[in-house]
Design a protein around this motif. Structure first.
Motif, mmCIF file in Angstrom:
data_model
loop_
_atom_site.group_PDB
_atom_site.id
_atom_site.type_symbol
_atom_site.label_atom_id
_atom_site.label_comp_id
_atom_site.label_asym_id
_atom_site.label_seq_id
_atom_site.Cartn_x
_atom_site.Cartn_y
_atom_site.Cartn_z
ATOM 1 N N SER A 117 0.849 -1.184 0.000
ATOM 2 C CA SER A 117 0.000 0.000 0.000
ATOM 3 C C SER A 117 0.887 1.237 0.000
ATOM 4 O O SER A 117 2.049 1.179 0.390
ATOM 5 C CB SER A 117 -0.880 -0.019 1.260
ATOM 6 O OG SER A 117 -1.571 1.200 1.397
ATOM 7 N N LYS B 272 0.356 3.416 2.012
ATOM 8 C CA LYS B 272 0.402 3.692 3.447
ATOM 9 C C LYS B 272 1.454 2.789 4.087
ATOM 10 O O LYS B 272 1.460 1.580 3.858
ATOM 11 C CB LYS B 272 -0.976 3.481 4.076
ATOM 12 C CG LYS B 272 -2.007 4.433 3.502
ATOM 13 C CD LYS B 272 -3.381 4.165 4.039
ATOM 14 C CE LYS B 272 -4.364 5.163 3.431
ATOM 15 N NZ LYS B 272 -5.737 4.866 3.800
ATOM 16 N N GLU C 150 -2.406 -4.078 0.167
ATOM 17 C CA GLU C 150 -3.656 -4.155 -0.572
ATOM 18 C C GLU C 150 -3.809 -5.600 -1.039
ATOM 19 O O GLU C 150 -2.822 -6.294 -1.273
ATOM 20 C CB GLU C 150 -3.620 -3.245 -1.799
ATOM 21 C CG GLU C 150 -3.445 -1.788 -1.480
ATOM 22 C CD GLU C 150 -3.338 -0.916 -2.723
ATOM 23 O OE1 GLU C 150 -3.664 -1.393 -3.838
ATOM 24 O OE2 GLU C 150 -2.924 0.232 -2.587
ATOM 25 N N GLY D 181 -11.825 -5.010 -0.231
ATOM 26 C CA GLY D 181 -11.904 -3.817 0.594
ATOM 27 C C GLY D 181 -12.967 -3.941 1.661
ATOM 28 O O GLY D 181 -13.664 -4.954 1.776
ATOM 29 N N HIS E 3 -9.789 3.129 -6.170
ATOM 30 C CA HIS E 3 -9.449 4.550 -6.028
ATOM 31 C C HIS E 3 -10.608 5.466 -6.408
ATOM 32 O O HIS E 3 -10.625 6.632 -6.049
ATOM 33 C CB HIS E 3 -8.216 4.889 -6.869
ATOM 34 C CG HIS E 3 -6.958 4.292 -6.313
ATOM 35 N ND1 HIS E 3 -6.542 3.021 -6.652
ATOM 36 C CD2 HIS E 3 -6.059 4.765 -5.430
ATOM 37 C CE1 HIS E 3 -5.421 2.758 -6.003
ATOM 38 N NE2 HIS E 3 -5.119 3.787 -5.254
ATOM 39 N N ILE F 25 -17.634 4.680 4.977
ATOM 40 C CA ILE F 25 -16.230 4.802 4.581
ATOM 41 C C ILE F 25 -15.859 3.605 3.720
ATOM 42 O O ILE F 25 -16.526 2.575 3.749
ATOM 43 C CB ILE F 25 -15.284 4.908 5.800
ATOM 44 C CG1 ILE F 25 -15.398 3.664 6.697
ATOM 45 C CG2 ILE F 25 -15.551 6.165 6.595
ATOM 46 C CD1 ILE F 25 -14.361 3.624 7.804
ATOM 47 N N GLN G 279 -12.297 1.363 2.590
ATOM 48 C CA GLN G 279 -10.870 1.125 2.790
ATOM 49 C C GLN G 279 -10.459 -0.081 1.965
ATOM 50 O O GLN G 279 -11.139 -1.097 1.977
ATOM 51 C CB GLN G 279 -10.565 0.837 4.269
ATOM 52 C CG GLN G 279 -10.946 1.957 5.194
ATOM 53 C CD GLN G 279 -10.765 1.573 6.659
ATOM 54 O OE1 GLN G 279 -10.805 0.412 7.023
ATOM 55 N NE2 GLN G 279 -10.576 2.572 7.496
ATOM 56 N N TRP G 280 -9.364 0.006 1.262
ATOM 57 C CA TRP G 280 -8.833 -1.115 0.493
ATOM 58 C C TRP G 280 -7.321 -1.203 0.619
ATOM 59 O O TRP G 280 -6.720 -2.181 0.210
ATOM 60 C CB TRP G 280 -9.208 -0.991 -0.984
ATOM 61 C CG TRP G 280 -8.500 0.149 -1.637
ATOM 62 C CD1 TRP G 280 -7.310 0.089 -2.302
ATOM 63 C CD2 TRP G 280 -8.895 1.514 -1.641
ATOM 64 N NE1 TRP G 280 -6.952 1.349 -2.725
ATOM 65 C CE2 TRP G 280 -7.917 2.240 -2.334
ATOM 66 C CE3 TRP G 280 -9.995 2.194 -1.129
ATOM 67 C CZ2 TRP G 280 -7.999 3.614 -2.515
ATOM 68 C CZ3 TRP G 280 -10.067 3.562 -1.321
ATOM 69 C CH2 TRP G 280 -9.082 4.254 -2.016
ATOM 70 N N ASP G 281 -6.728 -0.212 1.227
ATOM 71 C CA ASP G 281 -5.266 -0.143 1.306
ATOM 72 C C ASP G 281 -4.775 -0.135 2.752
ATOM 73 O O ASP G 281 -3.738 0.427 3.061
ATOM 74 C CB ASP G 281 -4.771 1.095 0.564
ATOM 75 C CG ASP G 281 -5.403 2.389 1.064
ATOM 76 O OD1 ASP G 281 -6.302 2.331 1.930
ATOM 77 O OD2 ASP G 281 -4.988 3.461 0.578
ATOM 78 N N THR G 282 -5.528 -0.781 3.643
ATOM 79 C CA THR G 282 -5.223 -0.721 5.067
ATOM 80 C C THR G 282 -5.111 -2.096 5.723
ATOM 81 O O THR G 282 -5.312 -2.239 6.920
ATOM 82 C CB THR G 282 -6.311 0.081 5.810
ATOM 83 O OG1 THR G 282 -7.582 -0.541 5.588
ATOM 84 C CG2 THR G 282 -6.358 1.523 5.352
ATOM 85 N N ASN H 285 -7.127 -5.612 9.688
ATOM 86 C CA ASN H 285 -7.212 -4.253 9.177
ATOM 87 C C ASN H 285 -6.326 -3.392 10.068
ATOM 88 O O ASN H 285 -6.067 -3.735 11.215
ATOM 89 C CB ASN H 285 -8.661 -3.758 9.202
ATOM 90 C CG ASN H 285 -8.847 -2.485 8.422
ATOM 91 O OD1 ASN H 285 -8.159 -2.239 7.445
ATOM 92 N ND2 ASN H 285 -9.774 -1.670 8.848
ATOM 93 N N ASP H 286 -5.869 -2.274 9.557
ATOM 94 C CA ASP H 286 -5.042 -1.388 10.354
ATOM 95 C C ASP H 286 -5.836 -0.890 11.557
ATOM 96 O O ASP H 286 -7.018 -0.605 11.466
ATOM 97 C CB ASP H 286 -4.578 -0.196 9.507
ATOM 98 C CG ASP H 286 -3.511 0.625 10.188
ATOM 99 O OD1 ASP H 286 -2.757 0.060 10.991
ATOM 100 O OD2 ASP H 286 -3.442 1.834 9.927
#
Length: 183
Positions: free
Chosen positions: A72, A74, A79, A93, A110, A119, A121-124, A134-135
């Motif tokens: 990611s 991040k 991902e 996601g 994106h 919300i 999220q797909w990159d956490t 998950n983060d």
């Protein structure tokens, strides 16, 4: 005859372009497996896709989803993208109201615009010791649905939740290698 001479360079260019080597990359593929020793209805079963939602589903036309990981943007996160790789990017996601997010398939993540109050999220994602999280703090929950099916969601503990769920782990199991012909 003059047009044939004009097309000759284009033909040579097309020949060289089609003979150019294709970049191929090997991908380590995974299937997502549920670990829940307390409930044999879900323990050891693989996540599959049904109407863009990931969960445990019955049916002959249902097969486990295969994914590969990428870094990611991040720091320290990953991902998960679905395999086979197509023209349109598909990522695994989480989407929904903060506190209780549903595990889904996102097309072009994106560009996803969740509805008001939700919300996406797909990159956490974090992968540690083959376990997917998950983060941030939280846990995976499996909710029973019709028949012997289960929807998988991520909870950070802040949402009001009915008592009909099982705490589960989502584990990455090797599913061999895949190929990606691209950049």
């Amino acid at each position: 005859m003059k047009w044939a001479i004009n097309l000759l360079p284009l033909g040579l260019l097309a020949t060289f372009a089609s003979a150019a080597p294709v970049t191929e990359r090997q991908l380590e593929l995974y299937q997502l497996q549920i670990s829940c020793p307390a409930n044999k209805n879900v323990d050891g079963r693989f996540l599959a896709l049904n109407n863009n939602t990931l969960g445990v589903f019955d049916g002959e036309d249902i097969s486990p989803i295969r994914v590969y990981t990428t870094k990611s943007e991040k720091e320290g996160l990953s991902e998960l993208h679905t395999y086979p790789v197509g023209i349109v990017d598909h990522s695994i996601g989480l989407i929904g109201p903060p506190g209780l997010l549903t595990l889904v398939n996102m097309m072009n993540p994106h560009t996803v615009k969740p509805g008001e109050g939700n919300i996406a999220q797909w990159d956490t994602f974090r992968v540690a010791e083959s376990k997917l999280t998950n983060d941030g703090s939280g846990q995976w929950l499996a909710f029973p649905s019709a028949g012997n099916t289960w929807q998988v969601k991520w909870s950070d503990g802040s949402a009001f939740i009915t008592a009909d769920f099982m705490i589960v782990d989502v584990v990455l199991k090797s599913a061999g290698e895949g190929r990606y012909n691209g950049d």
